[in-house]
Design a protein around this motif. Structure first.
Motif, short mmCIF file in Angstrom:
data_model
loop_
_atom_site.label_atom_id
_atom_site.label_comp_id
_atom_site.label_asym_id
_atom_site.label_seq_id
_atom_site.Cartn_x
_atom_site.Cartn_y
_atom_site.Cartn_z
N LEU A 152 -9.95 36.42 15.23
CA LEU A 152 -9.97 35.38 16.42
C LEU A 152 -10.23 36.65 17.71
O LEU A 152 -11.01 36.35 18.51
CB LEU A 152 -8.74 34.67 16.92
N GLY A 153 -9.76 37.88 17.29
CA GLY A 153 -9.87 38.79 18.31
C GLY A 153 -11.39 39.25 18.28
O GLY A 153 -11.92 39.76 19.36
N LYS A 154 -12.10 39.07 17.06
CA LYS A 154 -13.63 39.48 16.99
C LYS A 154 -14.40 38.45 17.60
O LYS A 154 -15.55 38.68 18.18
CB LYS A 154 -14.02 39.61 15.58
N HIS A 155 -13.93 37.05 17.54
CA HIS A 155 -15.03 36.03 17.68
C HIS A 155 -14.52 35.07 18.91
O HIS A 155 -15.33 34.28 19.46
CB HIS A 155 -15.13 35.35 16.43
N LEU A 156 -13.31 35.10 19.25
CA LEU A 156 -12.91 34.21 20.35
C LEU A 156 -13.38 34.64 21.74
O LEU A 156 -13.30 35.79 22.06
CB LEU A 156 -11.45 34.17 20.52
N SER A 157 -14.02 33.60 22.51
CA SER A 157 -14.58 34.06 23.76
C SER A 157 -14.71 32.52 24.83
O SER A 157 -14.24 31.65 24.20
CB SER A 157 -16.02 34.51 23.60
N ALA A 158 -14.94 32.97 25.75
CA ALA A 158 -15.06 31.74 26.76
C ALA A 158 -16.43 30.75 26.71
O ALA A 158 -16.51 29.86 27.31
CB ALA A 158 -15.27 32.22 28.30
N ALA A 159 -17.05 31.16 25.54
CA ALA A 159 -18.28 30.49 25.01
C ALA A 159 -17.53 28.95 24.31
O ALA A 159 -18.36 28.18 24.17
CB ALA A 159 -19.05 30.83 24.10
N TYR A 160 -16.26 29.09 24.12
CA TYR A 160 -15.81 27.85 23.59
C TYR A 160 -14.89 27.24 24.28
O TYR A 160 -14.03 27.60 25.18
CB TYR A 160 -14.76 28.37 22.23
N SER A 161 -15.11 25.88 24.33
CA SER A 161 -14.27 24.77 24.97
C SER A 161 -13.01 24.50 24.57
O SER A 161 -12.00 23.81 25.15
CB SER A 161 -15.15 23.72 25.69
N LEU A 162 -12.93 24.64 23.17
CA LEU A 162 -11.89 24.07 22.34
C LEU A 162 -11.80 24.91 20.87
O LEU A 162 -12.87 24.97 20.42
CB LEU A 162 -11.94 22.45 21.91
N VAL A 163 -10.63 25.32 20.54
CA VAL A 163 -10.30 25.62 19.33
C VAL A 163 -9.64 24.75 18.24
O VAL A 163 -8.70 24.19 18.82
CB VAL A 163 -9.72 26.96 19.28
N VAL A 164 -10.34 24.56 17.34
CA VAL A 164 -9.59 23.66 16.37
C VAL A 164 -9.11 24.16 15.06
O VAL A 164 -10.31 24.75 14.10
CB VAL A 164 -10.60 22.63 15.82
N ASN A 165 -7.84 24.42 15.10
CA ASN A 165 -7.23 24.97 13.85
C ASN A 165 -6.80 24.05 12.49
O ASN A 165 -6.20 23.19 12.94
CB ASN A 165 -5.92 25.81 14.12
N LEU A 166 -7.64 24.03 11.56
CA LEU A 166 -7.52 23.18 10.39
C LEU A 166 -7.11 23.85 9.24
O LEU A 166 -7.21 25.04 8.78
CB LEU A 166 -8.71 22.62 10.08
N GLY A 167 -6.16 23.20 8.29
CA GLY A 167 -5.61 23.78 7.24
C GLY A 167 -4.52 22.75 6.31
O GLY A 167 -4.10 21.96 6.87
N ILE A 168 -4.24 23.12 5.22
CA ILE A 168 -3.22 22.42 4.51
C ILE A 168 -1.74 23.16 5.03
O ILE A 168 -1.75 24.25 5.60
CB ILE A 168 -3.42 22.34 3.12
N ALA A 169 -0.59 22.57 4.67
CA ALA A 169 0.58 23.17 5.01
C ALA A 169 1.72 22.52 4.40
O ALA A 169 1.55 21.37 3.71
CB ALA A 169 1.02 22.71 6.57
N GLY A 170 3.12 23.13 4.16
CA GLY A 170 4.13 22.46 3.56
C GLY A 170 4.96 21.78 4.71
O GLY A 170 4.69 22.15 5.82
N CYS A 171 5.67 20.86 4.15
CA CYS A 171 6.43 19.96 5.11
C CYS A 171 7.77 19.89 4.51
O CYS A 171 8.29 19.66 3.49
CB CYS A 171 5.56 18.57 4.66
N TYR A 172 8.59 19.88 5.49
CA TYR A 172 10.04 19.81 5.48
C TYR A 172 10.57 18.51 5.40
O TYR A 172 11.86 17.94 4.95
CB TYR A 172 10.70 20.68 6.56
N GLU A 173 9.95 17.32 6.12
CA GLU A 173 10.45 16.31 6.29
C GLU A 173 9.66 15.21 5.21
O GLU A 173 8.32 14.96 5.18
CB GLU A 173 10.18 15.56 7.49
N TRP A 174 10.41 14.72 4.13
CA TRP A 174 9.85 13.64 3.16
C TRP A 174 9.30 12.40 3.72
O TRP A 174 8.75 11.75 2.85
CB TRP A 174 10.94 13.69 1.86
N LYS A 175 9.48 12.31 4.64
CA LYS A 175 9.06 10.86 5.34
C LYS A 175 7.49 10.86 5.51
O LYS A 175 7.02 9.65 5.62
CB LYS A 175 9.74 10.60 6.74
#
Length: 210
Positions: A49-72
């Motif tokens: 992100l230090g290399k590519h993040l700039s004011a040219a972007y109006s929004l950053v969308v972070n996507l990925g899988i994850a572990g979950c602590y709540e089984w609901k």
């Protein structure tokens, strides 16, 4: 102004990459959005992100899988991570953990700042997560983490994205698809394929209709 899609691995966004016919590069520009594959972990994420993040972007969308602590939340569920914390950033004092906040050297928790109002996003359950260097797989450490932090999800990158966006003053969101529950490591119970499919279906619709 464009959207910057950020993910740790290309595999997590395989469906999106195939749908939009994106080349196999770590950074890809398209007319509607750009894609940044950072590598796994908070250090790789912050560097990319230090290399590519700039004011040219109006929004950053972070996507990925994850572990979950709540089984609901069923495996494959999509969650909106509104707050993320560097869970290991601090010091041990015998049996007590001192956060970097307590030590007076900074802060460990970061909040997603954005004005995204599309129903596709606002309908997702809002939860808080932690960002770790070591994914939990031990009953004692899991119980201690739950007692101290009460997290819903854990990833290895989320808080680094929030930190970078806060420093740059750029709005961001984080959407995670649950691939497994946080328990003693048991790959047979994981649903990575389902989590990836649901995440990519959501991402494609978000980029197409937002």
């Amino acid at each position: 102004m464009k959207i910057l899609i950020v993910a740790a691995t290309r595999a997590e966004l395989s469906g999106l990459c195939n749908h939009f016919e994106l080349p196999e590069r770590d950074f890809t520009e398209t007319p509607g959005f750009d894609l940044l594959i950072t590598g796994v972990g908070m250090t790789a994420t912050a560097f990319a992100l230090g290399k590519h993040l700039s004011a040219a972007y109006s929004l950053v969308v972070n996507l990925g899988i994850a572990g979950c602590y709540e089984w609901k939340y069923p495996l494959g569920s999509l969650l909106n991570i509104t707050q993320d914390t560097f869970s290991e950033l601090g010091a041990e004092d015998k049996d007590e953990f001192l956060t970097i906040d307590t030590l007076g050297f900074g802060k460990s928790s970061y909040t997603a700042q954005n004005t995204v109002a599309t129903t596709l996003f606002t309908a997702l359950p809002k939860v808080h997560g932690i960002t770790v260097n070591k994914v939990h797989g031990n009953k004692l450490s899991i119980k201690a983490t739950e007692k101290r932090m009460h997290p819903v999800t854990e990833s290895m990158e989320g808080a680094a994205v929030f930190y970078s966006c806060e420093q740059a003053g750029i709005p961001c969101i984080q959407v995670r698809s649950i691939s497994n529950y946080v328990e003693e490591r048991n790959r047979e119970s994981w649903k990575i394929g389902l989590a990836v499919k649901n995440l990519n279906d959501w991402a494609i619709e978000f980029l197409t209709n937002s």
